[in-house]
Design a protein around this motif. Sequence first.
Motif: not given
Length: 103
Positions: A57-65, A78, A75
């Motif tokens: 989730a942390a990786q996906q959030q950084a990518t999506q931002e 997730g 976005p």
Amino acid sequence: MIVTFSCKAHNDVTMFGDIAQSLIKMMEYTVDIPGAITAEDVESALANLEKNLVVAAAQQQATQEQQVIENEKEPEIGIAVRAVPLIELLKAAISVKSYVMWQ
């Protein structure tokens, strides 16, 4: 491909194959279909899933931002959100000491 997770204590959970395989890997099981988790191992599978979901989730959030900034795209849903029905199934299986299968 469609994958259906089942146990004695919960309704079946059906997911698209790519998401299901990702979640199975996060539980630290092989993605062989069909597959199963013994009743004794469901608790550790849930712990592994929850631990790996935090990282994903942390990786996906950084990518999506970054994508939203660059492309102004909405976005995606997730993996942690998609995992909720499986987490509920695993918790139900733990409560009645049941195995979990997928096919």
